[in-house]
Design a protein around this motif. Structure first.
Motif, PDB file in Angstrom:
ATOM      1  N   ILE A  32      60.012  70.208  11.729  1.00  0.00           N
ATOM      2  CA  ILE A  32      58.649  70.521  11.309  1.00  0.00           C
ATOM      3  C   ILE A  32      58.613  70.375   9.794  1.00  0.00           C
ATOM      4  O   ILE A  32      59.294  71.121   9.069  1.00  0.00           O
ATOM      5  N   LEU A  33      57.864  69.395   9.310  1.00  0.00           N
ATOM      6  CA  LEU A  33      57.848  69.062   7.892  1.00  0.00           C
ATOM      7  C   LEU A  33      56.471  69.308   7.271  1.00  0.00           C
ATOM      8  O   LEU A  33      55.447  69.263   7.960  1.00  0.00           O
ATOM      9  N   ASP A  34      56.464  69.534   5.957  1.00  0.00           N
ATOM     10  CA  ASP A  34      55.194  69.648   5.242  1.00  0.00           C
ATOM     11  C   ASP A  34      54.706  68.261   4.836  1.00  0.00           C
ATOM     12  O   ASP A  34      55.323  67.241   5.168  1.00  0.00           O
ATOM     13  N   LYS A  35      53.598  68.200   4.109  1.00  0.00           N
ATOM     14  CA  LYS A  35      53.009  66.899   3.762  1.00  0.00           C
ATOM     15  C   LYS A  35      53.889  66.088   2.817  1.00  0.00           C
ATOM     16  O   LYS A  35      53.713  64.874   2.677  1.00  0.00           O
ATOM     17  N   ASN A  36      54.860  66.758   2.179  1.00  0.00           N
ATOM     18  CA  ASN A  36      55.772  66.060   1.269  1.00  0.00           C
ATOM     19  C   ASN A  36      57.087  65.685   1.932  1.00  0.00           C
ATOM     20  O   ASN A  36      58.013  65.209   1.270  1.00  0.00           O
TER      21      ASN A  36
END
Length: 435
Positions: free
Chosen positions: A279-283
């Motif tokens: 699960i990753l953020d927008k960066n």
């Protein structure tokens, strides 16, 4: 006879070897699971850097060093001819080929090597066993669409026969069709239902309106598995009351296989055997457990085509209670689908448009994105991103597909755009009804 195994073996998918490996992976203790994941990630990245020219160019680094530096793949990165994306030694004839449903509005053609595909099916069968369902012996009531062209129709029906599946065509979910569904459940000893959430929900509402509990008519029924669309809690309750069996969430995607499956404690257990889920953020940075982010998937065994840090287009949250060996998906955001209601009273699930979009998925990467909107009972708008306007031939094919799969005498407006409007989560919704 083991029909499930036979059908895969006839198509040269090594299911016995896949099931043996799956059992070995599941026996790895928790304290050694990180070592397994790290090794598999390293091996699959190095394999594609060595054997896949497309991935070498996409990677744009001198060798693999840190996992966090591995670039995230977007669906748009894969919208180019499949032949350019295949690994050395593989061809279209030596791999399993498929098309994504386009539920995110960004379709493409993909490939899986035969062992990787068999491993995916071994995973499905393992999860179904949790509920006493065996793909070798259990009869499935399949609530899906079916290709209506002669070759595709025959091919799909043959697969159904070999795979112990009996198809309930969801292109028309009118009351007369529901009555026909009931007759089939009275005559056959179905073990479970599998299909699109919206279609099964409509059937469950029909049962509720007529004060029918399906298991009373079909005592052999044990389970209902819903997939491809989000299941809301209130709908699940209605379905379980009308069907008389547990309703289980399956989260998967054709290009990677099984992603998560609900256990008896209502937990979505993530597939950590042949996939690595982040699960990753927008960066592109990993978010803490309990935090919403993009669902990014690595296929640990697919050698025919790289699916490495692949952004599937969904947003989700991993539970703080999960572990590396048994991650738990706490929440999945998106994957809802509207229903189209036509002037003649016909009701069509939004995912029916998957079979329309198949007509415009061409293996050249020209059509980048599309969305379909119902603006009136007899009117639809198809908005798309492409280098050029649809040709007259393309429009003719689409109109023919809509007439075949959806209904006749419908007005369709086409609009080419530079970009398409997205939701707050960044997703495109393939079908929306404004009624």
């Amino acid at each position: 006879m083991d029909w499930f195994k036979l059908s895969l073996q006839l198509n040269n998918f090594p299911i016995n070897r896949a099931q043996k490996l799956l059992e070995e992976i599941r026996e790895i203790p928790e304290e050694k699971y990180q070592e397994y994941i790290v090794q598999r990630r390293t091996d699959i990245v190095n394999y594609h850097l060595k054997n896949n020219p497309f991935y070498r160019q996409f990677f744009q680094q001198e060798g693999f060093k840190n996992w966090e530096d591995v670039p995230v793949m977007q669906k748009s990165d894969l919208q180019q001819p499949l032949q350019k994306r295949l690994s050395n030694g593989f061809s279209k004839r030596k791999a399993y080929l498929g098309k994504t449903s386009g539920s995110s509005g960004q379709p493409f053609i993909f490939a899986k090597d035969r062992f990787s595909h068999a491993l995916s099916w071994a995973g499905f069968n393992n999860r179904y066993n949790w509920y006493g369902i065996d793909l070798n012996t259990s009869l499935q009531a399949r609530f899906y669409g079916i290709p209506l062209d002669l070759y595709g129709n025959i091919q799909e029906k043959l697969k159904d026969r070999i795979s112990l599946r009996r198809r309930f065509n969801i292109f028309d979910l009118s009351e007369d069709k529901m009555k026909g569904f009931l007759k089939r459940f009275r005559k056959k000893d179905f073990d479970y239902i599998n299909g699109y959430t919206s279609a099964i929900l409509l059937f469950a509402k029909y049962l509720q309106e007529h004060d029918i509990r399906l298991k009373d008519l079909c005592p052999s029924l044990k389970l209902c598995i819903v997939t491809s669309e989000r299941l809301f809690e209130e709908d699940k309750k209605l379905m379980e009351e009308s069907l008389g069996v547990p309703v289980i969430n399956e989260y998967g995607a054709s290009e990677v296989g099984l992603i998560a499956f609900e256990n008896r404690n209502s937990e979505w257990i993530v597939n950590s055997e042949d996939l690595f889920i982040e699960i990753l953020d927008k960066n592109g940075k990993t978010v803490p457990k309990g935090t919403e982010g993009r669902v990014v998937i690595t296929s640990l065994y697919n050698k025919a085509h790289p699916m490495i840090r692949y952004d599937i287009g969904d947003s989700g949250v991993l539970s703080e209670n999960g572990s590396l060996k048994q991650p738990i998906l706490k929440k999945l955001i998106g994957r809802t689908s509207d229903i189209a209601k036509l002037p003649d009273g016909k009701v069509v699930p939004g995912l029916t448009f998957y079979y329309v979009t198949k007509t415009i998925i061409e293996d050249n990467g020209e059509i980048k994105e599309f969305v379909i909107t119902q603006t009136a009972t007899d009117a639809f708008k198809i908005e798309y991103v492409s280098k050029e306007d649809f040709s007259e031939l393309q429009i003719k094919k689409i109109l023919h597909a809509i007439e075949t799969y959806v209904g006749k005498n419908l007005k369709v407006n086409f609009k080419r755009s530079e970009v398409l409007r997205r939701s707050k989560s960044g997703k495109l919704k393939q079908f929306t009804s404004h009624l």
